[in-house]
Enzyme design. Structure first.
Site, PDB file in Angstrom:
ATOM      1  N   CYS A 142       0.825  -1.216   0.000  1.00  0.00           N
ATOM      2  CA  CYS A 142       0.000   0.000   0.000  1.00  0.00           C
ATOM      3  C   CYS A 142       0.862   1.272   0.000  1.00  0.00           C
ATOM      4  O   CYS A 142       1.705   1.454   0.885  1.00  0.00           O
ATOM      5  CB  CYS A 142      -0.889  -0.040   1.242  1.00  0.00           C
ATOM      6  SG  CYS A 142      -1.728   1.522   1.556  1.00  0.00           S
ATOM      7  N   TRP A 182      -7.293  -7.213   4.281  1.00  0.00           N
ATOM      8  CA  TRP A 182      -5.936  -7.523   4.747  1.00  0.00           C
ATOM      9  C   TRP A 182      -5.976  -8.534   5.885  1.00  0.00           C
ATOM     10  O   TRP A 182      -6.704  -8.339   6.848  1.00  0.00           O
ATOM     11  CB  TRP A 182      -5.256  -6.254   5.246  1.00  0.00           C
ATOM     12  CG  TRP A 182      -5.168  -5.133   4.250  1.00  0.00           C
ATOM     13  CD1 TRP A 182      -5.827  -3.947   4.297  1.00  0.00           C
ATOM     14  CD2 TRP A 182      -4.335  -5.085   3.079  1.00  0.00           C
ATOM     15  NE1 TRP A 182      -5.463  -3.152   3.223  1.00  0.00           N
ATOM     16  CE2 TRP A 182      -4.543  -3.822   2.462  1.00  0.00           C
ATOM     17  CE3 TRP A 182      -3.425  -5.975   2.490  1.00  0.00           C
ATOM     18  CZ2 TRP A 182      -3.893  -3.439   1.286  1.00  0.00           C
ATOM     19  CZ3 TRP A 182      -2.781  -5.589   1.321  1.00  0.00           C
ATOM     20  CH2 TRP A 182      -3.007  -4.343   0.743  1.00  0.00           C
ATOM     21  N   THR A 221      -8.788  -0.192   6.380  1.00  0.00           N
ATOM     22  CA  THR A 221      -7.600   0.167   5.617  1.00  0.00           C
ATOM     23  C   THR A 221      -6.324   0.134   6.454  1.00  0.00           C
ATOM     24  O   THR A 221      -6.356   0.228   7.671  1.00  0.00           O
ATOM     25  CB  THR A 221      -7.752   1.597   5.047  1.00  0.00           C
ATOM     26  OG1 THR A 221      -8.009   2.488   6.134  1.00  0.00           O
ATOM     27  CG2 THR A 221      -8.865   1.688   4.038  1.00  0.00           C
ATOM     28  N   VAL A 222      -5.208   0.002   5.746  1.00  0.00           N
ATOM     29  CA  VAL A 222      -3.890   0.265   6.329  1.00  0.00           C
ATOM     30  C   VAL A 222      -3.437   1.599   5.751  1.00  0.00           C
ATOM     31  O   VAL A 222      -3.875   1.959   4.647  1.00  0.00           O
ATOM     32  CB  VAL A 222      -2.882  -0.854   5.963  1.00  0.00           C
ATOM     33  CG1 VAL A 222      -3.170  -2.104   6.726  1.00  0.00           C
ATOM     34  CG2 VAL A 222      -2.820  -1.116   4.461  1.00  0.00           C
ATOM     35  N   GLU A 237      -5.009   7.609   9.049  1.00  0.00           N
ATOM     36  CA  GLU A 237      -4.822   8.571   7.959  1.00  0.00           C
ATOM     37  C   GLU A 237      -3.327   8.851   7.797  1.00  0.00           C
ATOM     38  O   GLU A 237      -2.722   9.569   8.605  1.00  0.00           O
ATOM     39  CB  GLU A 237      -5.617   9.854   8.265  1.00  0.00           C
ATOM     40  CG  GLU A 237      -5.420  10.978   7.268  1.00  0.00           C
ATOM     41  CD  GLU A 237      -5.471  10.534   5.802  1.00  0.00           C
ATOM     42  OE1 GLU A 237      -6.465   9.917   5.385  1.00  0.00           O
ATOM     43  OE2 GLU A 237      -4.490  10.797   5.080  1.00  0.00           O
ATOM     44  N   SER A 238      -2.763   8.303   6.734  1.00  0.00           N
ATOM     45  CA  SER A 238      -1.306   8.384   6.542  1.00  0.00           C
ATOM     46  C   SER A 238      -0.786   9.818   6.470  1.00  0.00           C
ATOM     47  O   SER A 238       0.294  10.116   6.971  1.00  0.00           O
ATOM     48  CB  SER A 238      -0.916   7.632   5.274  1.00  0.00           C
ATOM     49  OG  SER A 238      -1.513   8.231   4.147  1.00  0.00           O
ATOM     50  N   TYR A 285      -5.483   5.728  -8.933  1.00  0.00           N
ATOM     51  CA  TYR A 285      -6.643   4.921  -8.489  1.00  0.00           C
ATOM     52  C   TYR A 285      -7.896   5.311  -9.261  1.00  0.00           C
ATOM     53  O   TYR A 285      -8.734   4.469  -9.585  1.00  0.00           O
ATOM     54  CB  TYR A 285      -6.883   5.097  -6.973  1.00  0.00           C
ATOM     55  CG  TYR A 285      -5.925   4.261  -6.141  1.00  0.00           C
ATOM     56  CD1 TYR A 285      -6.270   2.974  -5.731  1.00  0.00           C
ATOM     57  CD2 TYR A 285      -4.674   4.743  -5.793  1.00  0.00           C
ATOM     58  CE1 TYR A 285      -5.390   2.202  -4.990  1.00  0.00           C
ATOM     59  CE2 TYR A 285      -3.783   3.979  -5.055  1.00  0.00           C
ATOM     60  CZ  TYR A 285      -4.146   2.704  -4.653  1.00  0.00           C
ATOM     61  OH  TYR A 285      -3.271   1.928  -3.923  1.00  0.00           O
TER      62      TYR A 285
HETATM   63  N1  LIG Z   1      -6.729   7.652   3.617  1.00  0.00           N
HETATM   64  C1  LIG Z   1      -6.005   6.511   3.824  1.00  0.00           C
HETATM   65  C2  LIG Z   1      -6.112   5.549   2.637  1.00  0.00           C
HETATM   66  C3  LIG Z   1      -5.542   4.217   2.962  1.00  0.00           C
HETATM   67  C4  LIG Z   1      -5.977   3.172   1.940  1.00  0.00           C
HETATM   68  O1  LIG Z   1      -6.807   3.419   1.054  1.00  0.00           O
HETATM   69  N2  LIG Z   1      -5.405   1.971   2.057  1.00  0.00           N
HETATM   70  C5  LIG Z   1      -5.790   0.891   1.175  1.00  0.00           C
HETATM   71  C6  LIG Z   1      -4.582   0.097   0.702  1.00  0.00           C
HETATM   72  S1  LIG Z   1      -3.600   0.951  -0.423  1.00  0.00           S
HETATM   73  C7  LIG Z   1      -6.616  -0.122   1.937  1.00  0.00           C
HETATM   74  O2  LIG Z   1      -6.246  -0.526   3.012  1.00  0.00           O
HETATM   75  N3  LIG Z   1      -7.734  -0.536   1.369  1.00  0.00           N
HETATM   76  C8  LIG Z   1      -8.565  -1.518   1.934  1.00  0.00           C
HETATM   77  C9  LIG Z   1      -9.912  -1.546   1.259  1.00  0.00           C
HETATM   78  O3  LIG Z   1     -10.142  -0.777   0.336  1.00  0.00           O
HETATM   79  O4  LIG Z   1     -10.738  -2.359   1.692  1.00  0.00           O
HETATM   80  C10 LIG Z   1      -4.591   6.898   4.113  1.00  0.00           C
HETATM   81  O5  LIG Z   1      -4.003   7.667   3.334  1.00  0.00           O
HETATM   82  O6  LIG Z   1      -4.072   6.476   5.128  1.00  0.00           O
END
Ligand SMILES: N[C@@H](CCC(=O)N[C@@H](CS)C(=O)NCC(=O)O)C(=O)O
Length: 418
Positions: A142, A182, A221-222, A237-238, A285
């Site tokens: 990610c 995940w 999400t990660v 939130e990264s 994306y």
């Molecule tokens: N806003 C979040 C976005 C994080 C994100 O979209 N992570 C994706 C992986 S790249 C995820 O975990 N997606 C899981 C899903 O869509 O179910 C950040 O920037 O931390």
């Protein structure tokens, strides 16, 4: 029950004998009857049939009819409320993956993160920057999680804040529903690079969200920045996690002197971040997850406009905001490193490859070679995740062999050094 069904039942009743049932009628009832019989000439067949069986005591009949209609509409409202609640619940469940975040026109619409607490040196903060208190859950695949991992490494915080990576390919997170997300490996050896959850023994990232909040209905999400003391998620939130890592842990960071968001560059970094996020980080994306041609083309055009703009900036200076590396560079890097290996193919970003932009390509190698950065890039996890976790885009999960770029090869960016 429908209104016509009810009329059918009424007309099936034996004809009542009004006098027998209700006794002598009053003058008032008689007058009403006269009015009604006049009006009945204008009624439909069904209503006429109803009035044939109308008892003499109109008051009772009208009350019964009123009660009937009241309860009929009351139950109708109850049923439709129940249905709409079911629809809402279903929609919430469907929105648990980025692949479901669609506008009506088929464009990808990312939803904002939910856990937005800040670790702060402020004496009143419930989340003070203590060594060993926090844990970062990531996926090497990610880009958003990788920027947090990059900060751990280049700020020298990986001893104070440990991290765990999940397996690269999404799996079912529960037997009871269809959610794919995940998951942790069952052992240290099952998946090189990934490890079991050392804190909570969770099987999935979803379980961490459920531990932190009993009524969470968003995506799982990660990255996840976990507080071991309060047993909750500080932030998912990264963009905000990297700000905390940049400043709040400087008392324990091995490379505290590195400031990736220095006050004199903040306005410039914010401005650059905005168009790079929209056009490039999230732009790839928007290309990949678009479900109709229009939104795809719009995103692809915006993506290449932004890449051209970066190429132009990087033809004059080493980094995006001058000749010192900043937050803006780490944020751009995580997308560029995945570009030719994944986005060009999987997300249809093939108008031009990263390798065809001389400045951007050399710049990507330059950032990759900052001490600590290369350890945050696990190309095997990256490729296996994207090509293997989005069956609607790549149904057979086949992983392209190439291009296998060597980002540790020499670059020409030192020409800008002071
Ligand atoms: N806003 C979040 C976005 C994080 C994100 O979209 N992570 C994706 C992986 S790249 C995820 O975990 N997606 C899981 C899903 O869509 O179910 C950040 O920037 O931390």
């Amino acid at each position: 029950m429908s209104a016509t069904a009810h009329l059918g039942r009424v007309s099936a009743l034996p004809k009542p004998k009004p006098k027998e049932r209700y006794g002598a009628s009053t003058a008032r009832v008689g007058a009403t009857q006269a009015k009604l019989s006049q009006a009945s000439k204008m009624r439909s067949g069904a209503t006429k049939a109803l009035s044939t069986y109308m008892p003499k005591n109109k008051k009772i009949f009208l009350l019964a009819a009123l009660f009937f209609f009241f309860f009929f509409f009351f139950f109708l409202a109850l049923i439709s409320c129940g249905l709409s609640q079911e629809i809402l619940q279903h929609t919430a469940q469907m929105a648990r993956s980025a692949l479901d975040e669609m506008s009506a026109s088929g464009a990808f619409l990312r939803t904002p993160s939910t856990f937005r607490n800040f670790i702060s040196r402020d004496s009143n903060s419930p989340f003070p920057p203590e060594s060993g208190r926090y844990h970062l859950y990531v996926s090497y695949a990610c880009p958003w999680a990788s920027r947090c991992l990059a900060y751990l490494k280049i700020k020298g915080l990986d001893k104070a804040i440990n991290f765990t990576s999940v397996k690269p390919i999404w799996e079912r997170t529960k037997d009871t529903d269809e959610h794919m997300g995940w998951v942790f490996p069952a052992s240290e050896t099952e998946e090189p690079g990934a490890g079991p959850d050392p804190l909570n023994g969770a099987k999935s990232i979803r379980e961490l969200y459920e531990l932190a909040s009993t009524n969470y209905a968003g995506k799982y999400t990660v990255p996840v920045l976990w507080d071991k003391k309060l047993k909750t998620i500080v932030s998912n939130e990264s963009g905000e996690i990297i700000r905390m890592l940049n400043t709040e842990f400087n008392a324990i960071a091995e490379n505290a002197a590195l400031d990736l968001y220095p006050p004199h560059l903040q306005a410039q970094i914010n401005e650059v971040n905005e168009w790079i996020y929209d056009g490039i980080n999230n732009g790839v994306y928007k290309c990949g997850f678009a479900k109709t041609q229009g939104p795809y083309e719009e995103a692809a055009e915006k993506l290449y406009e932004a890449l051209d703009k970066c190429e132009e900036i990087l033809s004059k200076q080493r980094y995006l905001c001058g000749n010192t590396v900043s937050e803006a560079d780490i944020r751009l890097f995580v997308t560029l490193i995945r570009f030719d290996e994944v986005y060009a193919v999987h997300f249809k970003c093939n108008k031009k490859l990263l390798r065809e932009f001389p400045n951007l390509f050399n710049y990507t190698k330059d950032i990759f070679q900052i001490p600590g950065m290369s350890s945050t890039v696990n190309m095997e996890h990256i490729k296996r995740h994207y090509y293997g976790s989005h069956p609607s885009i790549n149904p057979f999960g086949i992983i392209p062999l190439g291009p296998d770029i060597d980002f540790s090869a020499p670059h020409d960016r030192e020409r800008f050094s002071n």
